[in-house]
Every structure is written in C-alpha cells, then in structure tokens.
Design a protein around this motif. Sequence first.
Motif, PDB file in Angstrom:
ATOM      1  N   ASP A  83       0.827  -1.212   0.000  1.00 50.04           N
ATOM      2  CA  ASP A  83       0.000   0.000   0.000  1.00 50.04           C
ATOM      3  C   ASP A  83       0.861   1.262   0.000  1.00 50.04           C
ATOM      4  OD1 ASP A  83      -2.446  -1.352  -0.038  1.00 50.04           O
ATOM      5  OD2 ASP A  83      -2.443  -1.592   2.138  1.00 50.04           O
ATOM      6  N   THR A  84       1.936   1.237   0.772  1.00 54.31           N
ATOM      7  CA  THR A  84       2.867   2.370   0.771  1.00 54.31           C
ATOM      8  C   THR A  84       3.503   2.520  -0.600  1.00 54.31           C
ATOM      9  OG1 THR A  84       3.341   2.024   3.116  1.00 54.31           O
ATOM     10  CG2 THR A  84       4.906   3.365   1.871  1.00 54.31           C
ATOM     11  N   GLY A  85       3.849   1.408  -1.220  1.00 60.65           N
ATOM     12  CA  GLY A  85       4.431   1.449  -2.553  1.00 60.65           C
ATOM     13  C   GLY A  85       3.481   2.006  -3.583  1.00 60.65           C
ATOM     14  N   LEU A  86       2.214   1.634  -3.491  1.00 58.70           N
ATOM     15  CA  LEU A  86       1.204   2.147  -4.425  1.00 58.70           C
ATOM     16  C   LEU A  86       1.047   3.654  -4.283  1.00 58.70           C
ATOM     17  CD1 LEU A  86      -1.011   1.693  -6.523  1.00 58.70           C
ATOM     18  CD2 LEU A  86      -2.584   1.183  -4.614  1.00 58.70           C
ATOM     19  N   LYS A  87       0.995   4.145  -3.053  1.00 61.14           N
ATOM     20  CA  LYS A  87       0.881   5.581  -2.810  1.00 61.14           C
ATOM     21  C   LYS A  87       2.095   6.319  -3.366  1.00 61.14           C
ATOM     22  CE  LYS A  87       0.178   8.896   1.002  1.00 61.14           C
ATOM     23  NZ  LYS A  87       1.416   9.679   0.892  1.00 61.14           N
ATOM     24  N   ALA A  88       3.283   5.778  -3.121  1.00 61.29           N
ATOM     25  CA  ALA A  88       4.512   6.412  -3.599  1.00 61.29           C
ATOM     26  C   ALA A  88       4.572   6.413  -5.124  1.00 61.29           C
ATOM     27  CB  ALA A  88       5.727   5.696  -3.024  1.00 61.29           C
ATOM     28  N   ASP A 115       0.099  -1.234 -12.436  1.00 65.91           N
ATOM     29  CA  ASP A 115      -0.936  -0.554 -13.227  1.00 65.91           C
ATOM     30  C   ASP A 115      -0.728   0.958 -13.268  1.00 65.91           C
ATOM     31  OD1 ASP A 115      -2.089  -2.958 -13.757  1.00 65.91           O
ATOM     32  OD2 ASP A 115      -3.777  -2.719 -12.377  1.00 65.91           O
ATOM     33  N   VAL A 116      -0.155   1.522 -12.212  1.00 65.78           N
ATOM     34  CA  VAL A 116       0.078   2.967 -12.183  1.00 65.78           C
ATOM     35  C   VAL A 116       0.976   3.373 -13.344  1.00 65.78           C
ATOM     36  CG1 VAL A 116       1.119   4.877 -10.889  1.00 65.78           C
ATOM     37  CG2 VAL A 116      -0.230   3.134  -9.691  1.00 65.78           C
ATOM     38  N   PHE A 117       2.046   2.628 -13.549  1.00 67.00           N
ATOM     39  CA  PHE A 117       2.993   2.947 -14.615  1.00 67.00           C
ATOM     40  C   PHE A 117       2.412   2.588 -15.983  1.00 67.00           C
ATOM     41  CE2 PHE A 117       5.310   2.219 -10.703  1.00 67.00           C
ATOM     42  CZ  PHE A 117       6.114   3.339 -10.641  1.00 67.00           C
ATOM     43  N   GLN A 118       1.784   1.438 -16.070  1.00 64.65           N
ATOM     44  CA  GLN A 118       1.246   0.997 -17.354  1.00 64.65           C
ATOM     45  C   GLN A 118       0.120   1.909 -17.833  1.00 64.65           C
ATOM     46  OE1 GLN A 118       2.576  -1.283 -19.145  1.00 64.65           O
ATOM     47  NE2 GLN A 118       1.065  -1.461 -20.780  1.00 64.65           N
ATOM     48  N   ASN A 119      -0.792   2.244 -16.949  1.00 59.65           N
ATOM     49  CA  ASN A 119      -1.949   3.053 -17.354  1.00 59.65           C
ATOM     50  C   ASN A 119      -1.570   4.483 -17.705  1.00 59.65           C
ATOM     51  OD1 ASN A 119      -3.543   0.813 -16.897  1.00 59.65           O
ATOM     52  ND2 ASN A 119      -4.250   1.487 -14.883  1.00 59.65           N
ATOM     53  N   ASN A 120      -0.457   4.963 -17.122  1.00 60.77           N
ATOM     54  CA  ASN A 120       0.002   6.324 -17.407  1.00 60.77           C
ATOM     55  C   ASN A 120       1.106   6.356 -18.466  1.00 60.77           C
ATOM     56  OD1 ASN A 120      -1.272   8.400 -15.359  1.00 60.77           O
ATOM     57  ND2 ASN A 120      -0.873   6.530 -14.186  1.00 60.77           N
ATOM     58  N   LYS A 121       1.406   5.200 -19.052  1.00 58.44           N
ATOM     59  CA  LYS A 121       2.462   5.093 -20.060  1.00 58.44           C
ATOM     60  C   LYS A 121       3.760   5.733 -19.561  1.00 58.44           C
ATOM     61  CE  LYS A 121      -0.737   4.892 -23.961  1.00 58.44           C
ATOM     62  NZ  LYS A 121      -1.121   5.465 -25.281  1.00 58.44           N
ATOM     63  N   SER A 122       4.115   5.361 -18.317  1.00 58.66           N
ATOM     64  CA  SER A 122       5.303   5.892 -17.658  1.00 58.66           C
ATOM     65  C   SER A 122       6.296   4.753 -17.452  1.00 58.66           C
ATOM     66  CB  SER A 122       4.920   6.514 -16.313  1.00 58.66           C
ATOM     67  OG  SER A 122       6.036   7.084 -15.667  1.00 58.66           O
ATOM     68  N   ILE A 123       7.537   4.951 -17.850  1.00 56.94           N
ATOM     69  CA  ILE A 123       8.549   3.898 -17.802  1.00 56.94           C
ATOM     70  C   ILE A 123       8.901   3.515 -16.364  1.00 56.94           C
ATOM     71  CG2 ILE A 123      10.966   3.344 -18.321  1.00 56.94           C
ATOM     72  CD1 ILE A 123       9.211   3.290 -20.771  1.00 56.94           C
ATOM     73  N   LEU A 124       8.911   2.208 -16.095  1.00 56.53           N
ATOM     74  CA  LEU A 124       9.415   1.661 -14.850  1.00 56.53           C
ATOM     75  C   LEU A 124      10.491   0.644 -15.192  1.00 56.53           C
ATOM     76  CD1 LEU A 124       9.355   1.045 -11.759  1.00 56.53           C
ATOM     77  CD2 LEU A 124       7.607  -0.688 -12.272  1.00 56.53           C
ATOM     78  N   VAL A 125      11.702   0.828 -14.643  1.00 54.54           N
ATOM     79  CA  VAL A 125      12.762  -0.163 -14.773  1.00 54.54           C
ATOM     80  C   VAL A 125      12.988  -0.767 -13.387  1.00 54.54           C
ATOM     81  CG1 VAL A 125      15.108  -0.667 -15.488  1.00 54.54           C
ATOM     82  CG2 VAL A 125      13.832   1.160 -16.632  1.00 54.54           C
ATOM     83  N   ILE A 126      12.756  -2.053 -13.258  1.00 57.91           N
ATOM     84  CA  ILE A 126      12.882  -2.749 -11.980  1.00 57.91           C
ATOM     85  C   ILE A 126      14.303  -3.305 -11.856  1.00 57.91           C
ATOM     86  CG2 ILE A 126      12.026  -4.662 -10.574  1.00 57.91           C
ATOM     87  CD1 ILE A 126       9.368  -4.421 -12.167  1.00 57.91           C
TER      88      ILE A 126
END
Length: 405
Positions: A83-88, A115-126
Amino acid sequence: MLYRVRSVLPTLLLACSLGAQVHAQGSGPIKIGYIGPLTGGSADMGTSGLIGAKVAVEEINEVGGYLGRKLELVIRDDKADPDTGLKASTELVTAEKVTATVGFCNTGVAVKSLDVFQNNKSILVIPCATGTVLTSKYAPAQSYIFRTSARDQLQTQFIVNEIVKRGLTKPALLVDSTGYGDAGLADLQAALARAKLKPHAVIRFNVGVKSLDDEVRQLKASGADVLVGWTVGPEQGLISAGRAANNWKVPQLGSWTLSNASAFTSAGGRMEGALMVQTVLPNPWLERNAAFLRAYGKASHEDPIGSMMAAAQTYDAIQLLLRAMFDARHDLSGPALKAALEDPSATYRGVVTTYERAFSPTDHDAISENMLWLGTWHGHERDYFYKDDERKATVIRRKQSAAAS
C-alpha cells in the motif's frame, strides 16, 4: 581520482557523440523516480539500490547530464509494504511527473503498483524485484515495465540445474508465505518437474520469525539431500543459522537474496558455503566492476555491502535510461523512451555485463540464464563458488535471446 575518470568516460563519450545532434527541450532538472525499501527488513536491498542510483546520477551530472540538464532523483521509501508502494508510485507518476522510475525490491510491492505505470504510459525499470510475473503481466509490445534483475523463472531453473549436476534427488524447500514465496515455490516446482524431480519436503513460514531451527530440523529428519531456501534476506540468514545449529551438512542453495548483508547479519555470520544465484560478484580483474565498487565505497562504508547486485543493477538501469533519452532525441515521453529502450543505437558496457541490446519489443528482461553465476559466502564476503567462473568472468556473458534462455 583515476577511478572517477574511468567510470564516467563512457557517459562522456555518449554525450559528445549524441549531444551535437539534438537540443534538449525544456529547462531545469530531469526527474527520475527511485522507489524501494529504505527501512525495514528489506532495507539493505533498497539502500544499496539507492546508492547505486546516486553513483550513476553523480557521474552523469559531472559530464553535463542530459544535454546540459542535470538528472535529479526523486526518492520514495516503500517500506516493503504494497500500500505504501502504491501511494509512492502514484505520487511519482502523477504529482512529481517523473520522466521515468527505477525501483522495487519486493515482488509483492511491485505487483500492486504496476498498473500505475502501465496506465500512465510511464517507464518503470525494476532493478531488484525478481518475480516472474512483473514482466509477464503485460505483453512486451504494450508494456512500459522493464527489468535489469534476473527473474525467478531463471533463478529457479539455475538452482535445479545445480541440484541435477550434483546428482541430488531429494530437495527440501523452505519457503516463506509471502507473494514472493508463492511465486518462487511455483517456479521451483515447475523447474523440478522439468528435471523429473519432486520436492522431497516443503515447509512454509511467515516472514518476521526469529528462528527457523525447528523447521530445518524437520527437513533434516525427512532425509532430504539438499536444502533450498526461498525468502528475503533476514530469513535466508535464519535458514543458514538453522542449518548450522542442526549440523546439517547437505548443500544449501538459495535465491539471490541469500547474498544480502541482512542474511549475513541474521545468521550471525554462519554463512560459510551457502550457495546463491548471482548476476554480479566482486571481481578486481574486471575494471568496470572494480571502479564501481570504489565509487560505491566512497558513498557508503558498509562491510559487507548491503547488496552488490541491487546496487549494480540499479546503476546499470540509470545508465540504460540515459542512453534511451539520447536515442529518443527531442521526445522524453513514455512511448518514446519505451521505443528507445527496445531499440538502442549503441552497446552499453555496464557493471553487470555488456548490454548489446538489453531489451527488445518482445523481451523486457535484461538478464538471460547464461548470465548467472553460482555465488557463495567466504568469510564476510561473496565470491564465485567455481574458481573457473572467476577466470571466465573476464569473458563477457552477453544476453541470449528469450528462446535460447
């Protein structure tokens, strides 16, 4: 200061070769999000990743950043809590408007935020989390999720290959009850099935326990001939401590988290001979590896380092993002960076490996199975288990196609 010149030279050459071709739009720093566990039981991974990111950003900014615009890390602590990760994640993408984000060390935390990154078309590199689902939830052709760590499917197969190589047939699995444990257990069972093996015994446990001595004792009594632990760092250490307390001499294998400093600490140093999957190990014969460790050592005086893998994989993630920004030229939008990451114009010689093409439109995982090493603990440091691997490490293991791996 010689190490600094060496480590920034590839970035300087990149800026010189591409900088004259385009002009940066906008002004002010380019924000890159960093999210990871900076407190709690997984903090060694998150903190090491952050230091790796800071080393990369410092080096990039020293030679002019992105066409005169400095990179700026926007840092969030997810506390290893979904939940903290989702908020951040939501803050970074929608409020801070970061150009891209590098982050997550815990699979369960990352899953809730994808989904936050995918729905906003924002790059996430894990750079850290390894759950197989993270880069398989969305088809690569549409996905904005990339990764520089080794997915669990590869790690579990690597472990089972080692079990088969040693002629062992009765694996005991000691697995935590988190989402990471659930996914890892499924991957382990699938890898064992491919080798025509079955788990000899399986015990699950909750993260946060203070001892696993009783669980290890039960597995020893079952007659198992190899112990496989799948959990986060502190509990990996408890497995090692339990093996020592029970004087159980069978091989102990684990995921990459067995190499974390938190494992060494919770085991009270009783880690000698424990075996783990690694993408990178300290190697003074590799100039990039040694230069990175010197730069890391100036930023942090940990002994041992919290997680060299988390640090190096995060450093490489930032550098790969920079190269994608140059390839994207005028456009730093998510779709443009996605296309640039999938079709790089040049090879990047990183700390973990040399990336000729880390990603493609059909593959968003930078690591293939041939790039893994079997690591072990010698004293208070990680090392190659097979000395021949240490000699071979100077020959770069380049990524295989997804079909080949």
